[in-house]
Each structure stands twice: as C-alpha cells, then as structure tokens.
Design an enzyme around this catalytic site. Structure first.
Site, PDB file in Angstrom:
ATOM      1  N   HIS A  29       0.860  -1.186   0.000  1.00 37.95           N
ATOM      2  CA  HIS A  29       0.000   0.000   0.000  1.00 37.95           C
ATOM      3  C   HIS A  29       0.894   1.233   0.000  1.00 37.95           C
ATOM      4  O   HIS A  29       1.704   1.422   0.902  1.00 37.95           O
ATOM      5  CB  HIS A  29      -0.932   0.018   1.211  1.00 37.95           C
ATOM      6  N   CYS A  30       0.744   2.065  -1.007  1.00 38.77           N
ATOM      7  CA  CYS A  30       1.576   3.258  -1.159  1.00 38.77           C
ATOM      8  C   CYS A  30       0.816   4.479  -0.646  1.00 38.77           C
ATOM      9  O   CYS A  30      -0.239   4.830  -1.199  1.00 38.77           O
ATOM     10  CB  CYS A  30       1.972   3.451  -2.623  1.00 38.77           C
TER      11      CYS A  30
END
Length: 342
Positions: free
Chosen positions: A180-181
C-alpha cells in the site's frame, strides 16, 4: 569543521539511516525492530499517557487509514521544487543561452509523472470480490509455502487466491498484492503495478533532470565568475589555491535557495534511484514486495503447521518465467483464459 565537511557528514548520515532501514525492513525481529520496541517501552515510562494516546492515534491515522495528507505533501514538494526551478534556475539558464530542450526536459518528465500518478492513484489495483474470487483463484498456482490453497480471508470472507493479501488500510483483498503506497493513496496490485513502476521511473528521471540542469548552471556560474581560475587572495595579497569547500560556500552565499534545492534533489534522486533498482529487480524476477518480505521472514519458520515437523520447506519462486515475460506480466496481468491456453 568547514561547510563542505558538515554537508558530507549530513549526507552520509542520511544515506546510512536509509540503507539501515532498507536492510532491516524485511527481517523478522530484526535488531532495528527490537531497538525501536525497547526505546518505546522506555519512553512510555516518561511520556504522559494522554500524549501517548494522541501520538498513537496520529500515527494510526497517517499510516493505517486512507488519507490524502501524503498526496498533498507530494504535490507540495513538487510545486516547491519546480517553483524554484522556474523562478531562478530556468531564468538564469535562459540568460546563459542553455539549449531550450534541456530546459524543458524536466517539465516534460513532470507531465508524464503526473499522468502516471493520476492513473495509478485512481486505478482499481485488483480488488477481490465474491464475484471474481473463484476465477482469480485459477490465475496463479499455490506454492505451498507462502501461499496455501483453501485459506479464507476472515474480513472479506472470500477464498484467498495465490499472491493475494488483505490490505488493512483499504480493507479489501488485492490480487497480486505488492504494497500500500501512501504517496498515491492506493494499493499496488495486479492491475496498476505497471503504472506504479512507470510513475516511479518518471519521478526518478524528473528529479535527476532537475539536478542535472541545476548543477550545470552552478558550474557555468563558477566558470564565469572570479573563482574560475581556482585561486583567491588573502588579506596580505598572497594567492592561494581555491578549495572545493570555498567554492561550495561561495555558491551557497550567492545562490542559497538554488544550492539548497540542488542538495535536496540530489538526495531525493539517490533514494528514488535505490528504490527504482529494487522495484526493477522485483519486476525482473516476478516478485512482489509482499512476497520478498515474506520469503526473508520464512527463514525463521522451517515448517508450516500442515507439514510434518521433520520436513524442511525451502522457498522457491515458481512465478518467474524469464525477464521479458516477467516484465510483460507487470504491464499485462494474466487472466484465467491465458492460463488455460498455456
């Protein structure tokens, strides 16, 4: 200690901390993790309980919930860098008759980066639902080590396909989950991994182009200034060789904002370049960040509960099919029909 020495010490310290974080991030119960845990225990005895709760909620809101804060910070940093580049660097370079294509290159790269950023942040990363879970289970084979058949996500109540993971931030299971960025405020999965790689490459190229043009400007200024001969006169009128630290201080006093921006962009280019190299390695070997971390941690768990205790399991990447086919899979994820044809 002169200016250049202080700057080099600062740069080495930041790079060393970054390298230490990268080396320790994938190790279970690493020295860094134990040190942070012990430090937090000591600080908990000193810091008031109410402040601890506020800090915990703030960190949880930043890193464990979807938030646009890092997106705003991302845009603000780019605006600050390109504002300084346009206001000073571009103007000075134009006066010094730099080639127009060289001056416009950072803007062209920025346009491509913004496009990749918008597409990556708004794309469906490959969310697994009850309607598509049955078909996605057939896309990748289970390796029996990192991914086992028959596991059900307790939150989404769907069977977990191989190479998938539940994202606690987005609260969904993602097919071929990478990570997850927070900078794009989205998960990176099967459907947007290629866009994220292009976004990362274009961001690194943009920072490198800004650094190159800015460095070329400062070198040109030095050549045209009084220090171009590499000497200076002291109070007694004696001529001495100009040290590099003196040159840097001369530039810093003459163009403080440009020198500060150049130092920041160079450091950013080094960090992004290292992360780009790591991402390309994962792409060439058909691995995800999640799989890479799990494979490193697996060394501490020689057997799974479903396997005999005397049987030593060895992790092997069964998804790699050569560099070119691996890269093709990043930009064109396989489907069930393609698997059946093979």
């Amino acid at each position: 200690m002169d200016f250049l020495t202080l700057f080099l010490v600062y740069l080495c310290f930041v790079l060393a901390v970054t390298a230490l974080l990268c080396l320790c991030s994938g190790r279970k119960e690493s020295f860094l993790t134990r040190s942070v845990h012990r430090a937090s225990q000591v600080l908990s005895l000193v810091i008031p309980t109410q402040l601890q709760r506020v800090t915990h909620r703030a960190l949880h809101g930043l890193f464990h919930t979807r938030s646009c804060l890092f997106v705003v910070l991302h845009v603000a940093l780019q605006a600050a860098v390109f504002g300084e580049y346009t206001w000073e660097v571009f103007v000075y370079c134009w006066e010094l008759q730099f080639h127009v294509l060289l001056l416009l290159l950072p803007y062209l790269l920025l346009a491509g980066n913004v496009g990749c950023f918008l597409l990556c942040s708004r794309a469906n990363p490959g969310i697994i639902t009850k309607s598509n879970a049955a078909s996605l289970v057939k896309v990748y084979a289970y390796d029996g080590v990192l991914f086992q058949r028959g596991l059900v996500c307790p939150t989404c109540t769907v069977e977990k396909p191989a190479r998938s993971k539940h994202c606690s931030v987005c609260r969904t299971c993602v097919h071929r989950f990478d990570h997850h960025c927070v900078w794009v405020n989205n998960c990176i999965g099967a459907s947007n991994a290629g866009l994220f790689l292009l976004y990362l490459l274009s961001l690194t190229a943009t920072a490198g182009a800004v650094a190159a043009v800015t460095a070329a400007l400062l070198v040109q200024v030095l050549l045209l200034s009084n220090v171009m001969h590499g000497t200076y006169l002291d109070a007694q009128g004696q001529e001495h060789a100009m040290e590099i630290s003196v040159l840097v201080q001369h530039l810093f006093l003459t163009f403080p904002r440009i020198v500060f921006m150049l130092g920041f962009v160079i450091l950013l280019t080094l960090v992004l370049g290292a992360y780009c190299s790591f991402s390309l390695y994962l792409a060439f070997t058909n691995q995800t960040t999640n799989e890479w971390c799990k494979s490193r941690r697996f060394g501490g768990s020689p057997h799974l509960p479903s396997q005999p205790h005397h049987r030593q399991l060895v992790y092997k990447n069964i998804y790699s099919k050569g560099i070119w086919r691996n890269l093709k899979e990043i930009f064109k994820p396989p489907t069930v029909l393609e698997r059946k044809k093979k």
